[in-house]
Structures are given as structure tokens and as C-alpha cells.
Design a protein around this motif. Structure first.
Motif, PDB file in Angstrom:
ATOM      1  N   GLN A 119       0.812  -1.215   0.000  1.00  0.00           N
ATOM      2  CA  GLN A 119       0.000   0.000   0.000  1.00  0.00           C
ATOM      3  C   GLN A 119       0.847   1.267   0.000  1.00  0.00           C
ATOM      4  O   GLN A 119       0.533   2.231  -0.699  1.00  0.00           O
ATOM      5  N   ASP A 120       1.921   1.289   0.783  1.00  0.00           N
ATOM      6  CA  ASP A 120       2.782   2.482   0.822  1.00  0.00           C
ATOM      7  C   ASP A 120       3.426   2.740  -0.533  1.00  0.00           C
ATOM      8  O   ASP A 120       3.516   3.892  -0.987  1.00  0.00           O
ATOM      9  N   GLU A 121       3.894   1.693  -1.194  1.00  0.00           N
ATOM     10  CA  GLU A 121       4.517   1.843  -2.514  1.00  0.00           C
ATOM     11  C   GLU A 121       3.498   2.326  -3.541  1.00  0.00           C
ATOM     12  O   GLU A 121       3.815   3.144  -4.404  1.00  0.00           O
ATOM     13  N   GLU A 122       2.263   1.843  -3.437  1.00  0.00           N
ATOM     14  CA  GLU A 122       1.223   2.272  -4.357  1.00  0.00           C
ATOM     15  C   GLU A 122       0.927   3.762  -4.192  1.00  0.00           C
ATOM     16  O   GLU A 122       0.831   4.501  -5.182  1.00  0.00           O
ATOM     17  N   VAL A 123       0.834   4.227  -2.953  1.00  0.00           N
ATOM     18  CA  VAL A 123       0.585   5.652  -2.692  1.00  0.00           C
ATOM     19  C   VAL A 123       1.722   6.493  -3.270  1.00  0.00           C
ATOM     20  O   VAL A 123       1.490   7.505  -3.942  1.00  0.00           O
ATOM     21  N   GLN A 124       2.970   6.064  -3.026  1.00  0.00           N
ATOM     22  CA  GLN A 124       4.126   6.804  -3.528  1.00  0.00           C
ATOM     23  C   GLN A 124       4.122   6.864  -5.057  1.00  0.00           C
ATOM     24  O   GLN A 124       4.372   7.909  -5.662  1.00  0.00           O
ATOM     25  N   ARG A 126       1.532   6.585  -7.087  1.00  0.00           N
ATOM     26  CA  ARG A 126       0.436   7.458  -7.537  1.00  0.00           C
ATOM     27  C   ARG A 126       0.813   8.935  -7.398  1.00  0.00           C
ATOM     28  O   ARG A 126       0.521   9.744  -8.279  1.00  0.00           O
ATOM     29  N   GLU A 127       1.482   9.294  -6.299  1.00  0.00           N
ATOM     30  CA  GLU A 127       1.921  10.674  -6.105  1.00  0.00           C
ATOM     31  C   GLU A 127       2.929  11.095  -7.166  1.00  0.00           C
ATOM     32  O   GLU A 127       2.858  12.195  -7.708  1.00  0.00           O
TER      33      GLU A 127
END
Length: 185
Positions: A119-124, A126-127
Motif C-alpha cells: 500500500q505504501d509503494e502504491e501511494v508513492q 500514484r503521487e
């Protein structure tokens, strides 16, 4: 492309053009040997600076013949770049040994496996994608020397800058093509 004595003159313009247009280059050499003394792993250690490692390896390889010179030119195309993270993974030798002994197909994992992000990698990711879209919409592109996954140019420690600048000063692109053509190679 393989360049030999037979096709050297025919391919020289293509190679020179690729070098001139490249954003960065990678070179490699295959030699008739690599060390005239202790084995290579004994020459260097993890505490060596890049300059120390280079000097040690160079010193012990200069008497050998260069059999093959590899040159790879790279051109960064922001339109085609993908912002996939460069993930690292760890493994345990006993687990790898067990899987191999059971006929596990590692090629299938790396060639046909399904990539995923936490999840953290996905957020990064997307940003970063949103930031790139905003830059492109505002007419601001990312310079080619900046990694698409970073926020700016690569950091070079102060103690290594002199060495890097000296190496850059020694790298020359052949500009007198006629001299090379006249060598009779």
C-alpha cells in the motif's frame, strides 16, 4: 550490434551518432586476464571508495589485452518512461536451495510473475505519477539526467566529486572521424 574489422568503417557513423545523441553511456571490457597478483576479491573491499576500487582494478589489469569493448548508449524518453519502483528483495540461501531441489521454475517467477506493490509503494507511485502529469500539463519536463523515480539529480558525496570530475575530464568522444577512417582498420 557487433562491430568487427570487416564492418568497422560501415558502422562508425552509426556508433558516433548514437554516442553524440546519448543521455548517458555504459562501457564494459573483456580482458585476457584481470589480476597479475592476488585474486580480484582480495584486491578490493567494501570500504574502498570508488576511486580506490578503480585504481586497484586498473593497476592489476593494465598488462592484459582488451579482447572486447562493450558500449551501450542510452536515450531517456520521458514519454515512454514507466515509473515502476526498483524493488529489492532478500532471499535465504537455504530456501532457494530447497526450491531449486524441488524443481521450482525461477525463470517463470522473473519472466512471467505478476508484479505487485504494497500500500505504501502504491501511494508513492500514484503521487509521482500525479506530479509528472502536473509538470507536463504546465510545460515543465523532467531533465534527462534526473531519474524518473527521484525528486532531483543523484546525490554525489563531496569526497567523490573530484574523482568523478577527473574521470569525466579523461573521457573524450572521437571527433576526428577521418583519422579513424585512415587507420586502415
Amino acid at each position: 550490434m557487433e562491430v568487427t574489422r570487416q564492418n568497422f568503417k560501415d558502422t562508425l557513423k552509426t556508433v558516433c551518432s548514437a554516442v553524440e545523441e546519448a543521455d548517458f553511456l555504459a562501457i564494459d571490457g573483456e580482458f585476457s586476464g584481470i589480476s597479475d597478483g592476488p585474486n580480484v576479491s582480495a584486491l578490493t573491499n567494501g570500504l574502498d571508495t570508488p576511486e580506490q576500487r578503480y585504481a586497484k582494478l586498473k593497476k592489476h589489469s593494465m598488462d592484459f589485452l582488451l579482447f572486447q569493448f562493450g558500449l551501450c548508449t542510452f536515450k531517456y524518453d520521458q514519454e515512454k518512461s514507466k515509473t515502476s519502483p526498483d524493488l529489492k528483495f532478500i532471499c535465504q540461501s537455504s530456501s532457494i536451495d530447497f526450491l531449486a531441489s524441488q524443481g521450482f521454475d525461477f525463470n517463470k517467477v522473473f519472466c512471467n510473475g505478476i508484479p505487485y506493490l504494497n500500500q505504501d509503494e502504491e501511494v508513492q507511485l500514484r503521487e509521482q505519477s500525479e506530479e509528472r502529469r502536473n509538470q507536463q500539463a504546465n510545460g515543465v519536463g523532467t531533465p534527462s539526467f534526473i531519474s524518473p523515480s527521484s525528486k532531483g539529480p543523484a546525490h554525489v558525496p563531496e569526497e567523490h566529486k573530484d574523482f568523478i570530475n577527473r574521470v569525466i575530464g579523461k573521457v573524450e568522444i572521437v571527433t576526428y572521424r577521418r583519422d579513424i577512417y585512415n587507420t586502415g582498420i
